[in-house]
Design a protein around this motif. Structure first.
Motif, PDB file in Angstrom:
ATOM      1  N   PHE A 379     -40.432  46.394  -2.247  1.00  0.00           N
ATOM      2  CA  PHE A 379     -39.550  47.218  -1.417  1.00  0.00           C
ATOM      3  C   PHE A 379     -39.296  48.573  -2.079  1.00  0.00           C
ATOM      4  CE2 PHE A 379     -36.635  45.700  -4.478  1.00  0.00           C
ATOM      5  CZ  PHE A 379     -35.396  46.307  -4.343  1.00  0.00           C
ATOM      6  N   PHE A 380     -39.882  48.768  -3.267  1.00  0.00           N
ATOM      7  CA  PHE A 380     -39.857  50.028  -4.009  1.00  0.00           C
ATOM      8  C   PHE A 380     -38.449  50.564  -4.229  1.00  0.00           C
ATOM      9  CE2 PHE A 380     -44.180  49.891  -2.261  1.00  0.00           C
ATOM     10  CZ  PHE A 380     -44.876  49.931  -3.455  1.00  0.00           C
ATOM     11  N   GLY A 381     -37.517  49.636  -4.415  1.00  0.00           N
ATOM     12  CA  GLY A 381     -36.158  50.036  -4.757  1.00  0.00           C
ATOM     13  C   GLY A 381     -35.370  50.640  -3.617  1.00  0.00           C
ATOM     14  N   PHE A 382     -35.874  50.548  -2.381  1.00  0.00           N
ATOM     15  CA  PHE A 382     -35.176  51.100  -1.217  1.00  0.00           C
ATOM     16  C   PHE A 382     -34.742  49.957  -0.296  1.00  0.00           C
ATOM     17  CE2 PHE A 382     -37.377  54.743  -2.850  1.00  0.00           C
ATOM     18  CZ  PHE A 382     -36.550  55.822  -2.557  1.00  0.00           C
ATOM     19  N   PRO A 383     -33.522  49.454  -0.466  1.00  0.00           N
ATOM     20  CA  PRO A 383     -33.033  48.346   0.369  1.00  0.00           C
ATOM     21  C   PRO A 383     -32.602  48.856   1.740  1.00  0.00           C
ATOM     22  CG  PRO A 383     -31.341  48.983  -1.194  1.00  0.00           C
ATOM     23  CD  PRO A 383     -32.540  49.846  -1.485  1.00  0.00           C
ATOM     24  N   ILE A 384     -33.523  48.929   2.660  1.00  0.00           N
ATOM     25  CA  ILE A 384     -33.262  49.560   3.951  1.00  0.00           C
ATOM     26  C   ILE A 384     -33.285  48.540   5.085  1.00  0.00           C
ATOM     27  CG2 ILE A 384     -34.214  51.781   3.210  1.00  0.00           C
ATOM     28  CD1 ILE A 384     -36.768  51.064   4.779  1.00  0.00           C
ATOM     29  N   GLU A 385     -32.636  48.904   6.169  1.00  0.00           N
ATOM     30  CA  GLU A 385     -32.860  48.243   7.454  1.00  0.00           C
ATOM     31  C   GLU A 385     -33.702  49.211   8.277  1.00  0.00           C
ATOM     32  OE1 GLU A 385     -30.543  47.138  11.601  1.00  0.00           O
ATOM     33  OE2 GLU A 385     -29.376  47.180   9.737  1.00  0.00           O
ATOM     34  N   TYR A 386     -34.893  48.793   8.654  1.00  0.00           N
ATOM     35  CA  TYR A 386     -35.822  49.680   9.350  1.00  0.00           C
ATOM     36  C   TYR A 386     -35.838  49.328  10.836  1.00  0.00           C
ATOM     37  CZ  TYR A 386     -39.846  52.794   9.787  1.00  0.00           C
ATOM     38  OH  TYR A 386     -40.683  53.841  10.114  1.00  0.00           O
ATOM     39  N   ILE A 387     -35.496  50.298  11.675  1.00  0.00           N
ATOM     40  CA  ILE A 387     -35.407  50.065  13.116  1.00  0.00           C
ATOM     41  C   ILE A 387     -36.619  50.690  13.801  1.00  0.00           C
ATOM     42  CG2 ILE A 387     -34.031  50.402  15.195  1.00  0.00           C
ATOM     43  CD1 ILE A 387     -31.563  50.683  13.471  1.00  0.00           C
ATOM     44  N   PRO A 388     -37.567  49.871  14.289  1.00  0.00           N
ATOM     45  CA  PRO A 388     -38.740  50.415  14.989  1.00  0.00           C
ATOM     46  C   PRO A 388     -38.323  51.175  16.244  1.00  0.00           C
ATOM     47  CG  PRO A 388     -39.073  48.106  14.407  1.00  0.00           C
ATOM     48  CD  PRO A 388     -37.629  48.410  14.181  1.00  0.00           C
ATOM     49  N   ILE A 389     -39.134  52.110  16.640  1.00  0.00           N
ATOM     50  CA  ILE A 389     -38.838  52.911  17.809  1.00  0.00           C
ATOM     51  C   ILE A 389     -38.721  51.999  19.037  1.00  0.00           C
ATOM     52  CG2 ILE A 389     -41.263  53.359  18.372  1.00  0.00           C
ATOM     53  CD1 ILE A 389     -40.398  56.216  19.146  1.00  0.00           C
ATOM     54  N   GLY A 390     -37.682  52.239  19.816  1.00  0.00           N
ATOM     55  CA  GLY A 390     -37.445  51.425  21.001  1.00  0.00           C
ATOM     56  C   GLY A 390     -36.555  50.226  20.762  1.00  0.00           C
ATOM     57  N   ASN A 391     -36.190  49.969  19.499  1.00  0.00           N
ATOM     58  CA  ASN A 391     -35.304  48.844  19.180  1.00  0.00           C
ATOM     59  C   ASN A 391     -33.903  49.354  18.857  1.00  0.00           C
ATOM     60  OD1 ASN A 391     -37.712  47.490  19.315  1.00  0.00           O
ATOM     61  ND2 ASN A 391     -37.357  46.259  17.480  1.00  0.00           N
ATOM     62  N   ARG A 392     -32.925  48.484  19.052  1.00  0.00           N
ATOM     63  CA  ARG A 392     -31.554  48.833  18.696  1.00  0.00           C
ATOM     64  C   ARG A 392     -31.192  48.351  17.303  1.00  0.00           C
ATOM     65  NH1 ARG A 392     -27.928  47.760  24.184  1.00  0.00           N
ATOM     66  NH2 ARG A 392     -28.999  49.304  25.497  1.00  0.00           N
ATOM     67  N   ARG A 393     -31.850  47.297  16.857  1.00  0.00           N
ATOM     68  CA  ARG A 393     -31.594  46.777  15.516  1.00  0.00           C
ATOM     69  C   ARG A 393     -32.930  46.505  14.857  1.00  0.00           C
ATOM     70  NH1 ARG A 393     -26.206  45.886  14.938  1.00  0.00           N
ATOM     71  NH2 ARG A 393     -26.578  45.174  12.828  1.00  0.00           N
ATOM     72  N   GLN A 496     -27.897  60.717  10.690  1.00  0.00           N
ATOM     73  CA  GLN A 496     -27.587  60.865  12.103  1.00  0.00           C
ATOM     74  C   GLN A 496     -26.823  59.628  12.557  1.00  0.00           C
ATOM     75  OE1 GLN A 496     -31.029  60.525  14.715  1.00  0.00           O
ATOM     76  NE2 GLN A 496     -32.183  59.501  13.116  1.00  0.00           N
ATOM     77  N   ILE A 497     -26.404  59.618  13.799  1.00  0.00           N
ATOM     78  CA  ILE A 497     -25.736  58.456  14.386  1.00  0.00           C
ATOM     79  C   ILE A 497     -26.647  57.902  15.477  1.00  0.00           C
ATOM     80  CG2 ILE A 497     -23.723  57.603  15.638  1.00  0.00           C
ATOM     81  CD1 ILE A 497     -23.092  58.419  12.805  1.00  0.00           C
ATOM     82  N   VAL A 498     -27.008  56.642  15.361  1.00  0.00           N
ATOM     83  CA  VAL A 498     -27.840  55.980  16.366  1.00  0.00           C
ATOM     84  C   VAL A 498     -27.136  54.704  16.799  1.00  0.00           C
ATOM     85  CG1 VAL A 498     -30.036  54.828  16.840  1.00  0.00           C
ATOM     86  CG2 VAL A 498     -29.995  56.906  15.455  1.00  0.00           C
ATOM     87  N   GLY A 499     -26.821  54.616  18.088  1.00  0.00           N
ATOM     88  CA  GLY A 499     -26.152  53.422  18.596  1.00  0.00           C
ATOM     89  C   GLY A 499     -24.818  53.165  17.928  1.00  0.00           C
ATOM     90  N   GLY A 500     -24.141  54.245  17.533  1.00  0.00           N
ATOM     91  CA  GLY A 500     -22.835  54.082  16.899  1.00  0.00           C
ATOM     92  C   GLY A 500     -22.904  53.758  15.424  1.00  0.00           C
ATOM     93  N   ARG A 501     -24.134  53.747  14.838  1.00  0.00           N
ATOM     94  CA  ARG A 501     -24.271  53.429  13.412  1.00  0.00           C
ATOM     95  C   ARG A 501     -24.858  54.620  12.669  1.00  0.00           C
ATOM     96  NH1 ARG A 501     -27.071  48.032  11.921  1.00  0.00           N
ATOM     97  NH2 ARG A 501     -28.750  48.705  13.323  1.00  0.00           N
ATOM     98  N   ALA A 502     -24.363  54.849  11.452  1.00  0.00           N
ATOM     99  CA  ALA A 502     -24.870  55.942  10.621  1.00  0.00           C
ATOM    100  C   ALA A 502     -26.216  55.542  10.037  1.00  0.00           C
ATOM    101  CB  ALA A 502     -23.878  56.242   9.502  1.00  0.00           C
TER     102      ALA A 502
END
Length: 841
Positions: A379-393, A496-502
């Motif tokens: 994960f190369f030290g980047f603990p991310i949640e990755y949201i594919p295009i067209g998804n909300r989560r 940015q803000i997407v779906g109410g989340r930063a």
């Protein structure tokens, strides 16, 4: 810990649970290891709940309480002695280490392996109702109704926990599990139809709160207090698959500071079922057998029954088997070639520490002296949640020990807003159409008309899929997008803000995380012109456990998102200015590129190459050639184990396997894993480790305050032990710790698999993942960890972190230190080390 809302005032005039019952419940639940759902299935140590016990004590506990073995039969070790794998010196070593705890000598241990005495069935510390019924039924579980009980619980769990697979949902889904189950049992006549008398009345009369219900039942059954924890764990072990899923929900919610009582509720359901079976049997044979079992349990000493001497001998043999591997590996870790003057490499390629990367790294390094490879968590030290295009989560792209720190959204790179909107609309439309079409095909009525009308139309597709010429399902990474658009998708890093989340990274966060990952990789100088960050994933179809072949460090997802995010941040000019101020100067002509290594086909896809400077185009073309050549060499090495041999069509055959819906093992995954080495690459570069070692680059001289050492021993080393022990458990006892025959798997609730059409959800790995039909491909060995670091710092980490201390003190892993002079020392326990009698130079 039990949450407070589980301890509300009991209904039905039930009394609050005694403190010792609550303690036993909490301890029994803590013994269960979590099971992640199929969509992000990751390796889990099946013995995780027993970390506070030694390996040998846990073997005894499972044998006594659950009648389950954790080591191989004596005949396995006899064969290894016969073929010379285990030497007399290996046997003598483990006997000497056991000291007064064993009366065996080398000759006696060899005689035991060749002809072990007949093992008597041990008296369990406590019997469950199911145990007694099974005993009276002479092993006929249908007569004892134990199998029926497990089927009924599993069937209810499948409906309640379903995540979209079922066409109809249970009407009680909004209730907590125990309450929902009792509501369902008020109208379910199946148990009574099968002869479980007054089942509905028995369940209705129980207390409403699960803790009080359990306390009431164990009092009614007269379970001795000293055996209560064993009784409750044994009850959960009957439904260990669904219990493990419940434990996952507890684990996942705890990461976010939320309480969850799913496992507690499942325990109450299982105990209530046992109580209903108890109430049904009023015959003298059962009542007498139950009274005798409880009396025998009450008469046991506080320490319980004496350990089985046969088991102790097999644990010694397992230790000797592991010493044999250590002896071979230590001999292989001979002095590396004399160091040469280091010039700037043309390519540095960072791969995940996954054992499959070792083969590709070795192949890539063999092509040119201008190539260096690096090992680091994928994960190369980047603990991310990755949201594919067209998804909300999205999904958590980080180890399951962590929770995502940053949300990153996918976008179409370099597109106009109109094109981006159109792309998003196309993806959403195709996804919705596919969902509607699937619902039509599977509905109760239209499914028959669909088959009658469209059946023959699929003949060509079935034939091409069967021949491996086409994929039975689309590539999941494409999700309906054409190749040109898919190649232009990438991470949006700006806040940015997407779906109410930063979402996105702040400027400071980018520099902080970039510095952390570079220092953790011991990569603070001598940057190459091209630095490749290689995430990894696996290609297969018709494989419920597909995510288990993807990157465990990315939470059971493919790792290209993390690699591309890391590369984009490390290429950022402002980030580089911030790094320079912190002592890490990246040359202006260094370019980071993210990519994905397909571990099934050993093909590597580079991303975002269009963004590379024109000055690097020649190097990139050369990189493409190097990767193709390395892929061919890696495929050639892996092919014999896949049964392909050295044929001209080998590469095509490997690709075909990745598309074959009938293929039970498109690749071997992490089978064979046995070692974890954290040291400079120069220590291992000259070795062929056969794809059996997790390789983490680490130079303690560059580790300021030894923070990286803490990180390695508390995260990658722990995760590697989880993987190793999952493979170990699935090999030594697949019935208990694996998922059985892959060809019989049926997905249930989109969460797990059943073996066949009933029973409990299966945990662990399929038999085909560890066995080739003739022999075990995965050798059941506990992980051997080698770390090049000073004793005092290793001891500091062990003393400071309980999770690490339990692993090494309780022999769940074997720890070795590589000293500056090349000497290797074995961790002996209690912060003491002993020479392994090998010098690496």
């Amino acid at each position: 810990m039990l949450s407070t809302h589980a301890l509300t005032a009991p209904a039905n005039d039930a009394r609050p649970a005694p403190a010792h019952v609550e303690t036993a419940i909490a301890r029994a639940c803590a013994r269960i290891a979590p099971l992640w759902p199929l969509k992000h299935f990751v390796a889990v140590n099946p013995f995780l709940g027993f970390a506070d016990q030694s390996f040998e004590e846990t073997c005894q506990t499972f044998q006594r309480v659950a009648h389950t073995e954790m080591v191989m039969p004596a005949s396995f070790y006899a064969a290894r002695i016969e073929d010379g794998t285990i030497s007399d010196a290996d046997l003598a070593d483990v006997i000497a280490e056991a000291g007064q705890r064993t009366a065996f000598d080398v000759a006696g241990l060899k005689r035991f392996a060749a002809a072990p005495p007949k093992q008597e069935l041990l008296q369990p510390r406590v019997a469950t109702v199911a145990d007694i019924l099974d005993r009276l039924a002479g092993g006929d579980t249908q007569v004892s109704r134990t199998a029926f009980m497990i089927d009924e619980i599993s069937k209810w769990c499948a409906a309640y926990f379903d995540e979209g697979q079922a066409a109809w949902t249970t009407p009680w889904k909004k209730l907590r599990p125990y309450a929902a189950w009792r509501a369902a049992m008020r109208v379910d006549r199946s148990p009574e139809t099968m002869g479980v008398k007054a089942f509905r009345r028995t369940i209705a009369d129980l207390p409403d709160a699960p803790v009080e219900a359990i306390a009431f039942i164990v009092a009614e059954l007269a379970i001795p207090e000293r055996a209560l924890e064993d009784y409750l764990f044994r009850a959960l072990f009957d439904i260990q698959g669904w219990a493990a899923y419940g434990r996952y929900r507890v684990w996942d919610n705890a990461l976010y500071g939320r309480s969850d009582d799913t496992l507690l509720d499942l325990l109450a359901i299982r105990v209530a079922w046992g109580y209903a079976l108890f109430k049904e049997h009023t015959d003298q044979a059962f009542l007498g057998a139950w009274s005798e079992a409880m009396a025998a349990t009450a008469a046991l000493s506080v320490r319980g029954p004496q350990p089985d001497p046969n088991l102790k001998a097999r644990v010694l043999l397992q230790g000797a088997y592991e010493r044999a591997f250590q002896r071979r590996l230590l001999a292989q870790l001979k002095p590396p070639p004399a160091p040469t003057a280091k010039t700037r490499p043309m390519l540095q390629a960072a791969f995940c520490i996954d054992v499959r990367s070792e083969v590709f790294r070795r192949a890539l390094e063999s092509i040119s002296s201008e190539i260096e490879t690096i090992g680091f968590a994928g994960f190369f030290g980047f603990p991310i949640e990755y949201i594919p295009i067209g998804n909300r989560r999205g999904g958590a792209q980080c180890p399951v020990l962590l929770k995502p720190a940053i949300i990153v959204c996918e976008e179409v790179i370099g597109a106009s807003s109109e094109e981006e909107t159109e792309t998003l609309g196309v993806r959403l439309m195709r996804r919705r159409a596919a969902k509607a079409w699937k619902a039509f095909k599977q509905s109760a009525v239209s499914s028959f008309a669909y088959v009658e009308t469209m059946g023959l139309g699929f003949a060509g597709k079935l034939i091409s899929d069967g021949l491996g010429a086409t994929r039975p399902v689309p590539d999941p990474n494409r999700d309906g997008l054409d190749a040109a658009i898919a190649a232009r998708l990438g991470p949006r890093l700006d806040p940015q803000i997407v779906g109410g989340r930063a979402t996105g990274f702040s400027a400071e966060a980018r520099v902080d995380m970039a510095e952390a990952v570079l220092r953790a990789m011991s990569m603070t100088e001598r940057f190459a012109r091209i630095v490749m960050l290689a995430g990894h994933g696996s290609t297969s179809v018709n494989n419920p456990h597909a995510s288990g072949l993807d990157c465990g460090a990315c939470g059971g997802h493919t790792g290209e998102a993390n690699a591309r995010v890391a590369a984009a941040i490390l290429n950022d000019k402002d980030v580089r200015l911030g790094l320079a101020a912190r002592g890490i100067a990246i040359p202006t002509d260094t370019w980071f590129v993210g990519c994905l290594h397909d571990t099934t086909t050993d093909a590597v896809q580079l991303y975002d190459t269009a963004n590379a400077p024109l000055s690097h185009r020649a190097e990139l073309m050369r990189l493409f050639e190097w990767l193709e050549s390395a892929g061919a060499r890696a495929r050639a090495e892996r092919a014999p184990l896949l049964g392909l041999g050295k044929t001209q069509d080998r590469d095509a055959a490997i690709v075909k396997r990745s598309r074959d819906w009938s293929q039970v093992r498109p690749e071997w995954g992490l089978a064979g894993n046995a070692a974890f080495i954290a040291a400079p690459r120069s220590r291992t570069k000259h070795l062929d480790l056969g794809g059996r070692a997790f390789l983490h680059d680490y130079d303690w001289r560059k580790d300021k305050d030894f923070g990286v050492l803490d990180l390695i021993m508390t995260a990658p080393m722990v995760v590697a032990s989880w993987i190793n022990l999952q493979y170990y458990g699935s090999s030594v006892n697949n019935r208990a710790f694996g998922s059985g025959n892959k060809t019989l798997h049926n997905v249930v609730g989109a969460l797990g698999v059943l073996e066949g059409n009933g029973g409990d959800v299966r945990t662990g790995l399929p038999w085909q993942s560890v066995h080739d039909g003739r022999r075990l491909v995965h050798e059941p060995l506990r992980l051997n960890v080698f770390i090049a670091a000073p004793f005092d710092q290793l001891n500091r980490v062990i003393a400071t972190h309980e999770s690490v201390r339990q692993l090494v003190e309780h022999k769940w892993i074997h720890l070795f230190a590589i000293n500056d002079d090349g000497a290797v020392h074995r961790y002996w326990g209690e912060l003491c080390w002993a020479s392994a009698e090998v010098t690496l130079g």
